[in-house]
Design a protein around this motif. Sequence first.
Motif, PDB file in Angstrom:
ATOM      1  N   TYR A  32      24.428  -1.678  21.642  1.00 56.15           N
ATOM      2  CA  TYR A  32      23.523  -1.884  22.766  1.00 56.15           C
ATOM      3  C   TYR A  32      23.794  -3.240  23.393  1.00 56.15           C
ATOM      4  O   TYR A  32      23.963  -4.235  22.682  1.00 56.15           O
ATOM      5  N   ASP A  33      23.830  -3.271  24.709  1.00 51.99           N
ATOM      6  CA  ASP A  33      24.049  -4.517  25.438  1.00 51.99           C
ATOM      7  C   ASP A  33      22.720  -4.973  26.040  1.00 51.99           C
ATOM      8  O   ASP A  33      22.271  -4.434  27.049  1.00 51.99           O
ATOM      9  N   ASN A  34      22.097  -5.948  25.411  1.00 53.55           N
ATOM     10  CA  ASN A  34      20.789  -6.417  25.875  1.00 53.55           C
ATOM     11  C   ASN A  34      20.885  -7.265  27.134  1.00 53.55           C
ATOM     12  O   ASN A  34      19.869  -7.627  27.708  1.00 53.55           O
ATOM     13  N   SER A  35      22.086  -7.580  27.609  1.00 49.72           N
ATOM     14  CA  SER A  35      22.195  -8.297  28.883  1.00 49.72           C
ATOM     15  C   SER A  35      21.855  -7.372  30.046  1.00 49.72           C
ATOM     16  O   SER A  35      21.493  -7.829  31.127  1.00 49.72           O
ATOM     17  N   ILE A  36      21.939  -6.057  29.817  1.00 40.20           N
ATOM     18  CA  ILE A  36      21.625  -5.094  30.883  1.00 40.20           C
ATOM     19  C   ILE A  36      20.120  -4.969  31.064  1.00 40.20           C
ATOM     20  O   ILE A  36      19.609  -5.015  32.180  1.00 40.20           O
ATOM     21  N   HIS A  37      19.352  -4.815  29.980  1.00 41.36           N
ATOM     22  CA  HIS A  37      17.905  -4.600  30.070  1.00 41.36           C
ATOM     23  C   HIS A  37      17.090  -5.865  29.844  1.00 41.36           C
ATOM     24  O   HIS A  37      15.918  -5.907  30.183  1.00 41.36           O
ATOM     25  N   GLU A  83      16.975   4.745  28.570  1.00 35.78           N
ATOM     26  CA  GLU A  83      18.407   4.608  28.338  1.00 35.78           C
ATOM     27  C   GLU A  83      19.171   5.039  29.581  1.00 35.78           C
ATOM     28  O   GLU A  83      18.817   6.017  30.240  1.00 35.78           O
ATOM     29  N   SER A  84      20.228   4.301  29.898  1.00 36.71           N
ATOM     30  CA  SER A  84      21.102   4.691  30.998  1.00 36.71           C
ATOM     31  C   SER A  84      21.861   5.960  30.588  1.00 36.71           C
ATOM     32  O   SER A  84      21.866   6.350  29.418  1.00 36.71           O
ATOM     33  N   GLU A  87      24.309   5.066  27.914  1.00 38.11           N
ATOM     34  CA  GLU A  87      23.665   4.827  26.618  1.00 38.11           C
ATOM     35  C   GLU A  87      23.249   6.147  25.965  1.00 38.11           C
ATOM     36  O   GLU A  87      23.438   6.334  24.763  1.00 38.11           O
ATOM     37  N   ALA A  88      22.696   7.056  26.740  1.00 38.52           N
ATOM     38  CA  ALA A  88      22.276   8.351  26.195  1.00 38.52           C
ATOM     39  C   ALA A  88      23.473   9.137  25.670  1.00 38.52           C
ATOM     40  O   ALA A  88      23.365   9.853  24.672  1.00 38.52           O
ATOM     41  N   GLN A  89      24.622   8.980  26.309  1.00 31.97           N
ATOM     42  CA  GLN A  89      25.827   9.678  25.870  1.00 31.97           C
ATOM     43  C   GLN A  89      26.348   9.157  24.530  1.00 31.97           C
ATOM     44  O   GLN A  89      27.051   9.862  23.818  1.00 31.97           O
ATOM     45  N   LYS A  90      25.988   7.931  24.176  1.00 31.73           N
ATOM     46  CA  LYS A  90      26.419   7.365  22.894  1.00 31.73           C
ATOM     47  C   LYS A  90      25.726   8.052  21.720  1.00 31.73           C
ATOM     48  O   LYS A  90      26.180   7.968  20.595  1.00 31.73           O
TER      49      LYS A  90
END
Length: 194
Positions: A32-37, A83-84, A87-90
């Motif tokens: 997870y990239d917390n810089s996005i959210h 989730e984007s 992200e959901a695809q992960k």
Amino acid sequence: MKHHQFLLASLLLLTGCSADKEFSEWPCRFEYDNSIHSDATLASALDGASRGVFCLITESTRGGVKYLNFQNSSGLISEPVAESYEEAQKQFILGLNNGIIVGFQTLNTDSPNGGFMAYDQQCPNCVRNENNTVNPNYRIQMSDNGIATCGKCGKKYDLNNGGIILNGNKDDTGLEKYVANTLGPFSWVSVRRR
């Protein structure tokens, strides 16, 4: 023949040592990239300067949309984060039953990742005693002092010291740990099984 006996004995020895493994083989996959959210609750546990603050990560679904939920050991709870698509695809796997806990421990800080830890939210002793890895519901609850307690058996675990058990029986174990890494509060975090 002696060569085969040596290989068999070596294999049995290695298998016998697996009980003392450092990282869990329970399922887990979270990147997870917390810089996005920029979630502040998650960031509080990803900050090496905030040792002793841990964050529970779970996933929920509403109206076909997947959400990540963050709650830290100090009681801070974020609004669920949608989730984007990427992200959901992960297809995150958050431990044995939708719950992992991350944070920097206050003890044993000289480890390669600075003491950043990830634990499964399920009580490992209840899971094993009930022989239930399919749908376990033996969640531990965090407190602000770094102690997590199982709601079913009452066993206590020290999140600040490798998840060791504080009040168990002879054959009880500490929390299941995952391989965990982070680049900082508003950056990337990864949790996975060994």
